[in-house]
Design an enzyme around this catalytic site. Structure first.
Site, PDB file in Angstrom:
ATOM      1  N   GLU A  52       0.861  -1.180   0.000  1.00 42.42           N
ATOM      2  CA  GLU A  52       0.000   0.000   0.000  1.00 42.42           C
ATOM      3  C   GLU A  52       0.897   1.229   0.000  1.00 42.42           C
ATOM      4  O   GLU A  52       1.760   1.380   0.864  1.00 42.42           O
ATOM      5  CB  GLU A  52      -0.867   0.063   1.266  1.00 42.42           C
ATOM      6  CG  GLU A  52      -2.092  -0.801   1.274  1.00 42.42           C
ATOM      7  CD  GLU A  52      -2.889  -0.576   2.553  1.00 42.42           C
ATOM      8  OE1 GLU A  52      -2.964   0.585   3.019  1.00 42.42           O
ATOM      9  OE2 GLU A  52      -3.418  -1.552   3.091  1.00 42.42           O
ATOM     10  N   ASP A  63      -6.383   7.548  10.093  1.00 47.55           N
ATOM     11  CA  ASP A  63      -5.028   7.216  10.500  1.00 47.55           C
ATOM     12  C   ASP A  63      -4.694   7.735  11.889  1.00 47.55           C
ATOM     13  O   ASP A  63      -5.129   8.815  12.288  1.00 47.55           O
ATOM     14  CB  ASP A  63      -4.026   7.780   9.487  1.00 47.55           C
ATOM     15  CG  ASP A  63      -4.106   7.057   8.163  1.00 47.55           C
ATOM     16  OD1 ASP A  63      -4.090   5.818   8.175  1.00 47.55           O
ATOM     17  OD2 ASP A  63      -4.191   7.723   7.118  1.00 47.55           O
TER      18      ASP A  63
END
Length: 268
Positions: A52, A63
């Site tokens: 990724e 995140d």
């Protein structure tokens, strides 16, 4: 080979070897794009089965602190989406590892949906993960992504209802990303979700491979999670290795961790 086929081939090969996959995340542009290219190549050589590549965004709502800081460093360095796509093309010339852009919808929208999909596919990117794009609003990206052969990979959570699991699975391509916890990314000492029950629920709606991410801190954690899925996603722990080597070359440390995690998955 088309992008979706590259992802499918990877999981087919893992299944044939009865092996669990490692999906490694790094933030593009942290500390710089030349290093990003070397990081992906080294991590793949160390055993990562898919990578990724995070496109930094100023408001990364999914995140945790490690990836937030990495995104802030990359943005402070002036990295742009077009430069990241160009770096992905450089990576593709060096390795056949499946590449997945992990980004938020705003950078894609600002770039232009069709233009982003076209340029990503031309660079050799295989899939997209857009955590802040719900299924109900994904049609405008699903169509061009599908036309370009890019897998739009959905996220599902322990709280996702059966009705939404069915709808999300019907539109999914590549694999389904199972978020192990309700919250943001970040290495955790323990994951309290009943992952076997969770992934069992998801498998009732899809035959695609399942990857589990969020909170996997290293080899031991990856080995604990692996029996419940087809691949594990490790991001913050690798990003932290990169950050810790700020005054030296981060590639050996990040690749070393990827190798340790992959070894734990192979030797289950």
């Amino acid at each position: 080979m088309t992008a979706v086929n590259r992802i499918s081939r990877c999981f087919d090969e893992l299944a044939a070897r009865r092996e669990k996959g490692l999906i490694a995340y790094i933030c593009a542009g942290d500390p710089d794009l030349d290093t990003t290219v070397r990081l992906v190549e080294a991590i793949a050589a160390a055993g990562a089965d898919l990578v990724e590549l995070g496109i930094p965004f100023s408001d990364p709502v999914a995140d945790g602190p490690s990836i937030q800081r990495a995104a802030a460093r990359a943005l402070a360095g002036g990295v742009k989406v077009a430069q990241i796509i160009a770096a992905a093309a450089r990576i593709r010339r060096r390795t056949d590892v499946p590449l997945i852009f992990m980004t938020y919808y705003n950078p894609v929208l600002q770039y232009g949906l069709e233009e982003f999909v076209r340029d990503a596919a031309s660079a050799g990117v295989d899939g997209l993960i857009v955590p802040d794009l719900p299924l109900e609003e994904a049609g405008a990206l699903l169509a061009p992504a599908g036309g370009a052969g890019l897998a739009l990979i959905p996220l599902v959570a322990p709280t996702t209802t059966p009705e939404r699991l069915q709808a999300i699975s019907a539109a999914a391509r590549g694999f389904v990303y199972c978020v192990s916890v309700t919250g943001v990314t970040g290495a955790r000492q323990e994951i309290h979700t009943d992952l076997a029950k969770f992934t069992g629920r998801v498998r009732a709606y899809t035959g695609l491979p399942l990857a589990v991410g969020f909170g996997i801190s290293g080899p031991a954690a990856a080995a604990r999670v692996a029996p419940c899925c087809d691949a594990v996603v490790v991001g913050s722990a690798i990003v932290d290795r990169v950050a810790a080597a700020a005054d030296s070359d981060p590639v050996p440390a990040a690749a070393g961790l990827a190798g340790e995690i992959k070894s734990a998955l192979v030797n289950l």
